[in-house]
Write a protein that holds these residues in place. Structure first.
Motif, PDB file in Angstrom:
ATOM      1  N   THR A 211      -4.900  -6.087  -0.431  1.00 55.69           N
ATOM      2  CA  THR A 211      -4.266  -5.732   0.679  1.00 55.69           C
ATOM      3  C   THR A 211      -2.850  -6.331   0.904  1.00 55.69           C
ATOM      4  OG1 THR A 211      -4.397  -4.832   3.059  1.00 55.69           O
ATOM      5  CG2 THR A 211      -5.823  -6.729   2.233  1.00 55.69           C
ATOM      6  N   ASN A 212      -2.004  -5.371   1.255  1.00 55.35           N
ATOM      7  CA  ASN A 212      -0.828  -6.009   1.510  1.00 55.35           C
ATOM      8  C   ASN A 212       0.282  -6.351   0.356  1.00 55.35           C
ATOM      9  OD1 ASN A 212       1.068  -6.296   4.231  1.00 55.35           O
ATOM     10  ND2 ASN A 212       0.820  -8.163   3.775  1.00 55.35           N
ATOM     11  N   ALA A 213      -0.341  -5.864  -0.840  1.00 58.22           N
ATOM     12  CA  ALA A 213       0.423  -6.543  -1.870  1.00 58.22           C
ATOM     13  C   ALA A 213       1.843  -5.661  -2.275  1.00 58.22           C
ATOM     14  CB  ALA A 213      -0.319  -6.120  -3.339  1.00 58.22           C
ATOM     15  N   GLY A 214       1.845  -4.419  -1.581  1.00 53.49           N
ATOM     16  CA  GLY A 214       3.118  -3.499  -1.890  1.00 53.49           C
ATOM     17  C   GLY A 214       2.661  -2.308  -2.614  1.00 53.49           C
ATOM     18  N   LYS A 215       1.670  -1.940  -2.563  1.00 57.44           N
ATOM     19  CA  LYS A 215       1.207  -0.640  -3.130  1.00 57.44           C
ATOM     20  C   LYS A 215       2.131   0.720  -2.725  1.00 57.44           C
ATOM     21  CE  LYS A 215      -3.051  -1.546  -2.276  1.00 57.44           C
ATOM     22  NZ  LYS A 215      -2.933  -2.544  -1.611  1.00 57.44           N
ATOM     23  N   SER A 216       1.747   0.991  -1.406  1.00 59.83           N
ATOM     24  CA  SER A 216       2.405   1.871  -0.795  1.00 59.83           C
ATOM     25  C   SER A 216       3.908   1.838  -0.938  1.00 59.83           C
ATOM     26  CB  SER A 216       2.054   2.238   0.672  1.00 59.83           C
ATOM     27  OG  SER A 216       0.565   2.127   0.743  1.00 59.83           O
ATOM     28  N   THR A 217       4.448   0.586  -0.665  1.00 63.65           N
ATOM     29  CA  THR A 217       6.073   0.553  -1.011  1.00 63.65           C
ATOM     30  C   THR A 217       6.274   0.981  -2.199  1.00 63.65           C
ATOM     31  OG1 THR A 217       5.818  -1.300   0.445  1.00 63.65           O
ATOM     32  CG2 THR A 217       7.722  -1.071  -0.674  1.00 63.65           C
ATOM     33  N   GLU A 230       3.365  -1.419   5.693  1.00 65.36           N
ATOM     34  CA  GLU A 230       3.449  -2.207   6.855  1.00 65.36           C
ATOM     35  C   GLU A 230       2.878  -3.727   6.537  1.00 65.36           C
ATOM     36  OE1 GLU A 230       2.193  -1.514  11.422  1.00 65.36           O
ATOM     37  OE2 GLU A 230       0.973  -0.670   9.997  1.00 65.36           O
ATOM     38  N   PHE A 234      -4.679  -3.499   5.186  1.00 66.19           N
ATOM     39  CA  PHE A 234      -5.235  -2.255   5.448  1.00 66.19           C
ATOM     40  C   PHE A 234      -4.368  -1.234   6.079  1.00 66.19           C
ATOM     41  CE2 PHE A 234      -8.933  -5.074   5.290  1.00 66.19           C
ATOM     42  CZ  PHE A 234      -9.337  -4.992   4.014  1.00 66.19           C
ATOM     43  N   ALA A 235      -2.993  -1.005   5.622  1.00 61.26           N
ATOM     44  CA  ALA A 235      -2.221  -0.277   6.485  1.00 61.26           C
ATOM     45  C   ALA A 235      -2.553   1.273   5.772  1.00 61.26           C
ATOM     46  CB  ALA A 235      -0.742  -0.402   5.992  1.00 61.26           C
ATOM     47  N   THR A 236      -3.044   1.386   4.398  1.00 58.30           N
ATOM     48  CA  THR A 236      -3.510   2.471   3.718  1.00 58.30           C
ATOM     49  C   THR A 236      -5.013   2.680   3.632  1.00 58.30           C
ATOM     50  OG1 THR A 236      -1.441   2.239   2.501  1.00 58.30           O
ATOM     51  CG2 THR A 236      -3.044   3.981   1.840  1.00 58.30           C
ATOM     52  N   LYS A 323       7.178  -8.473  -5.343  1.00 59.32           N
ATOM     53  CA  LYS A 323       7.844  -9.418  -4.294  1.00 59.32           C
ATOM     54  C   LYS A 323       8.414 -10.712  -5.035  1.00 59.32           C
ATOM     55  CE  LYS A 323       4.583  -7.898  -0.742  1.00 59.32           C
ATOM     56  NZ  LYS A 323       3.901  -8.250   0.393  1.00 59.32           N
ATOM     57  N   ASP A 325      11.504 -10.828  -5.395  1.00 60.23           N
ATOM     58  CA  ASP A 325      12.577 -11.227  -4.622  1.00 60.23           C
ATOM     59  C   ASP A 325      12.401 -12.158  -3.569  1.00 60.23           C
ATOM     60  OD1 ASP A 325      11.022  -8.751  -3.523  1.00 60.23           O
ATOM     61  OD2 ASP A 325      12.019  -9.108  -1.880  1.00 60.23           O
ATOM     62  N   SER A 346      10.079  -5.566  -7.861  1.00 64.28           N
ATOM     63  CA  SER A 346      10.215  -5.903  -6.341  1.00 64.28           C
ATOM     64  C   SER A 346      10.195  -4.368  -5.804  1.00 64.28           C
ATOM     65  CB  SER A 346      11.327  -6.631  -5.740  1.00 64.28           C
ATOM     66  OG  SER A 346      11.563  -6.270  -4.507  1.00 64.28           O
ATOM     67  N   ALA A 347       9.125  -3.882  -5.363  1.00 69.95           N
ATOM     68  CA  ALA A 347       9.018  -2.451  -4.968  1.00 69.95           C
ATOM     69  C   ALA A 347      10.075  -2.122  -4.150  1.00 69.95           C
ATOM     70  CB  ALA A 347       7.657  -2.000  -4.461  1.00 69.95           C
ATOM     71  N   ARG A 348      10.303  -3.263  -3.160  1.00 66.91           N
ATOM     72  CA  ARG A 348      11.155  -3.166  -2.073  1.00 66.91           C
ATOM     73  C   ARG A 348      12.853  -3.116  -2.380  1.00 66.91           C
ATOM     74  NH1 ARG A 348      11.320  -6.986   2.955  1.00 66.91           N
ATOM     75  NH2 ARG A 348       9.384  -6.065   3.874  1.00 66.91           N
TER      76      ARG A 348
HETATM   77  N1  LIG Z   1      10.110  -9.052   0.070  1.00 66.39           N
HETATM   78  C1  LIG Z   1       9.291  -8.000  -0.419  1.00 66.39           C
HETATM   79  N2  LIG Z   1       8.484  -7.159   0.455  1.00 66.39           N
HETATM   80  C2  LIG Z   1       7.686  -6.260   0.008  1.00 66.39           C
HETATM   81  C3  LIG Z   1       8.019  -5.706  -1.311  1.00 66.39           C
HETATM   82  N3  LIG Z   1       7.122  -4.844  -1.574  1.00 66.39           N
HETATM   83  C4  LIG Z   1       6.261  -4.517  -0.239  1.00 66.39           C
HETATM   84  N4  LIG Z   1       6.792  -5.313   0.585  1.00 66.39           N
HETATM   85  C5  LIG Z   1       6.414  -5.470   1.964  1.00 66.39           C
HETATM   86  O1  LIG Z   1       5.118  -5.946   1.955  1.00 66.39           O
HETATM   87  C6  LIG Z   1       4.392  -5.396   3.041  1.00 66.39           C
HETATM   88  C7  LIG Z   1       3.171  -4.533   2.540  1.00 66.39           C
HETATM   89  O2  LIG Z   1       3.375  -3.620   2.068  1.00 66.39           O
HETATM   90  P1  LIG Z   1       2.652  -2.031   1.673  1.00 66.39           P
HETATM   91  O3  LIG Z   1       3.284  -1.156   0.647  1.00 66.39           O
HETATM   92  O4  LIG Z   1       2.096  -1.593   3.177  1.00 66.39           O
HETATM   93  O5  LIG Z   1       1.323  -2.825   0.923  1.00 66.39           O
HETATM   94  P2  LIG Z   1      -0.091  -2.297   0.474  1.00 66.39           P
HETATM   95  O6  LIG Z   1      -0.290  -3.015  -0.924  1.00 66.39           O
HETATM   96  O7  LIG Z   1       0.008  -0.643   0.651  1.00 66.39           O
HETATM   97  O8  LIG Z   1      -0.989  -2.579   1.636  1.00 66.39           O
HETATM   98  P3  LIG Z   1      -2.420  -1.980   2.333  1.00 66.39           P
HETATM   99  O9  LIG Z   1      -2.146  -0.462   2.402  1.00 66.39           O
HETATM  100  O10 LIG Z   1      -2.585  -2.674   3.539  1.00 66.39           O
HETATM  101  O11 LIG Z   1      -3.540  -2.273   1.376  1.00 66.39           O
HETATM  102  C8  LIG Z   1       5.329  -4.382   3.751  1.00 66.39           C
HETATM  103  O12 LIG Z   1       6.007  -5.213   4.722  1.00 66.39           O
HETATM  104  C9  LIG Z   1       6.440  -4.267   2.674  1.00 66.39           C
HETATM  105  O13 LIG Z   1       7.681  -3.963   3.074  1.00 66.39           O
HETATM  106  C10 LIG Z   1       8.696  -6.489  -2.192  1.00 66.39           C
HETATM  107  O14 LIG Z   1       9.029  -6.029  -3.399  1.00 66.39           O
HETATM  108  N5  LIG Z   1       9.582  -7.523  -1.621  1.00 66.39           N
END
Ligand SMILES: Nc1nc2c(ncn2[C@@H]2O[C@H](COP(=O)(O)OP(=O)(O)OP(=O)(O)O)[C@@H](O)[C@H]2O)c(=O)[nH]1
Ligand SMILES: [Mg+2]
Length: 416
Positions: A211-217, A230, A234-236, A323, A325, A346-348
């Motif tokens: 969770t929070n790894a950046g999957k949805s991003t 977010e 567990f945003a998703t 991430k 970056d 970096s997804a973001r």
């Molecule tokens: N600096 C940085 N932050 C990132 C990157 N990718 C995602 N994030 C941040 O990481 C946080 C979690 O991203 P999500 O995409 O919500 O993560 P998720 O894996 O979908 O998380 P869950 O749905 O909670 O399991 C957010 O605040 C994103 O903006 C990246 O490449 N670099």
């Protein structure tokens, strides 16, 4: 200012308790850090942490006798509302602790279930979470009843949609059977949707990870899916599938899935099995790792363990160190030897994504064979099969038949 103070006063005050067996205190510290994050996601504040070093978890009271006394004093001195144990408590442990401490006692499982209940949006998600909550509580009613009635609310009392959870054994049983029936219905329609997608024969990539790894991003960056991303756990909860189209017209499906976490309650794994099964039908598992998180090694282990439990460990895996970056440039990153390849990205910030997409195509191409031949006009229907299951690169209508260059999946026999 007054408003702020009020909300602070209302927030549930937690004491986190963990047991370090075999001297793994660092691990337990990390785990309590994560528990504190879960607590803040659930709207509570952490006022203290206590770790006990023991050979094994105490079967009757989770921690030893002396420690129970220490916890009781801490609870009184610091006005703690709720004691949270970092491992799932047995019915006996819950009841004994609740009696000895004379305060509300919950565990990591209740906390995770509570957050899932808060997050669930689709009817399937809500049914799954409520089922997991009811199954968990049906065996622990004695200890929970007095524990959860102490604050009259708070963590552990809320079902999906803030609905108050049942406490009566008979009502719980009836509700479980209703929910199971509803779930069957939802599953049926999910299967229909999945079958449709499989018939389209588009390759599918399941995005999994802690969770929070950046999957949805990642899914949002690739396909503009517009899913909530977010900096919270567990945003998703519900899977989302979107199409990505390469410049040459090749198309693949990406599915974003619920995140994993250490000590994910087994009732939740069971409940979310059908959701997670999306990954079972994928051609490739894309494992997104937050490489900037100090606990990323542990998190990767948890993901592999969970994939194993779900019976999807045999698929080709691509590891995406996300991430990057956030890392200093001179940090050396080793490759994940359990996967086909490791991509730094970096997804973001949209870094490394072209390489990622190339690797996905390479693996898909591995599963295809290339043909170059003339198909007699009497077999012209095969052109449709190629279009459906593979890729038609070139066709030329000649006197002796249709000349084709194409890629077709190795496992599909269409007589070519
Ligand atoms: N600096 C940085 N932050 C990132 C990157 N990718 C995602 N994030 C941040 O990481 C946080 C979690 O991203 P999500 O995409 O919500 O993560 P998720 O894996 O979908 O998380 P869950 O749905 O909670 O399991 C957010 O605040 C994103 O903006 C990246 O490449 N670099
Ligand atoms: Mg997400």
């Amino acid at each position: 200012m007054k408003d702020m103070l009020d909300t602070k006063e209302q927030a549930e005050r937690l004491l986190l308790v963990g047991v370090a067996t075999g001297g793994n205190e660092d691990k337990v510290m990390e785990s309590l850090d994560e528990l504190a994050e879960l607590a803040s996601t659930a709207g509570a504040v952490t006022v203290g942490r206590i770790i006990q070093n023991r050979e094994a978890i105490h079967p009757g009271t989770y921690v030893g006798k002396g420690k129970v006394e220490e916890i009781r004093e801490f609870v009184e001195d610091y006005g703690v509302d709720t004691v949270v144990c970092d491992d799932e408590l047995s019915p006996a442990q819950l009841k004994n602790l609740e009696t000895a401490l004379n305060t509300k006692v919950i565990d990591r499982t209740i906390m995770i279930l509570d957050i899932f209940a808060m997050r669930a949006e689709t009817s399937e998600g809500k049914i799954q979470v409520e089922l997991a909550q009811l199954k968990y509580r049906s065996s622990r009613l004695v200890g929970l009843r007095s524990s959860l009635s102490r604050l009259g609310g708070g963590i552990g009392t809320r079902g999906p949609g803030e609905k108050k959870l049942e406490m009566d054994r008979r009502v719980i049983r009836e509700r479980i059977s209703i929910l199971n029936k509803e779930l069957e219905e939802v599953k049926r329609s999910r299967n229909v949707a999945r079958k449709k997608r499989m018939e389209s024969a588009m390759p599918m990539v399941a995005i999994v990870g802690y969770t929070n790894a950046g999957k949805s991003t990642l899914l949002n960056t690739l396909t503009g899916a517009g899913i909530l991303e977010e900096d919270k756990l567990f945003a998703t909860l519900d899977p989302t599938t979107r199409i990505y189209e390469y410049e040459n017209g090749n198309r693949i499906l990406f599915t974003d899935t619920v995140g994993f976490i250490n000590k994910l309650p087994h009732h939740l794994i069971d409940a979310f099995r059908s959701t997670l099964e999306e990954a079972k039908y994928a051609d490739i598992i894309l494992h997104v790792v937050d490489i900037s998180n100090p606990s990323c090694d542990m998190q990767m282990d948890v993901v592999y363990d969970t994939l194993e439990k779900l019976g999807i460990a045999d698929k080709p895996v691509i590891t995406m160190y996300n991430k990057v970056d956030k890392l200093d440039n001179d940090i050396m990153l080793g490759s994940d030897i359990r996967s086909r390849c490791t991509i730094r990205a970096s997804a973001r910030k949209k870094l490394g994504l072209d390489k990622l997409l190339d690797e996905i195509m390479n693996i898909i191409d591995d599963g295809m064979r290339y043909i170059e031949q003339v198909i007699p006009y009497s077999d012209a229907a095969k052109i449709q099969d190629i279009r459906k299951y593979g890729q038609l690169i070139e066709e030329d209508y000649r006197a002796d038949g249709i000349f084709v260059k194409a890629k077709i999946p190795k496992q599909i026999g269409i007589g070519l």
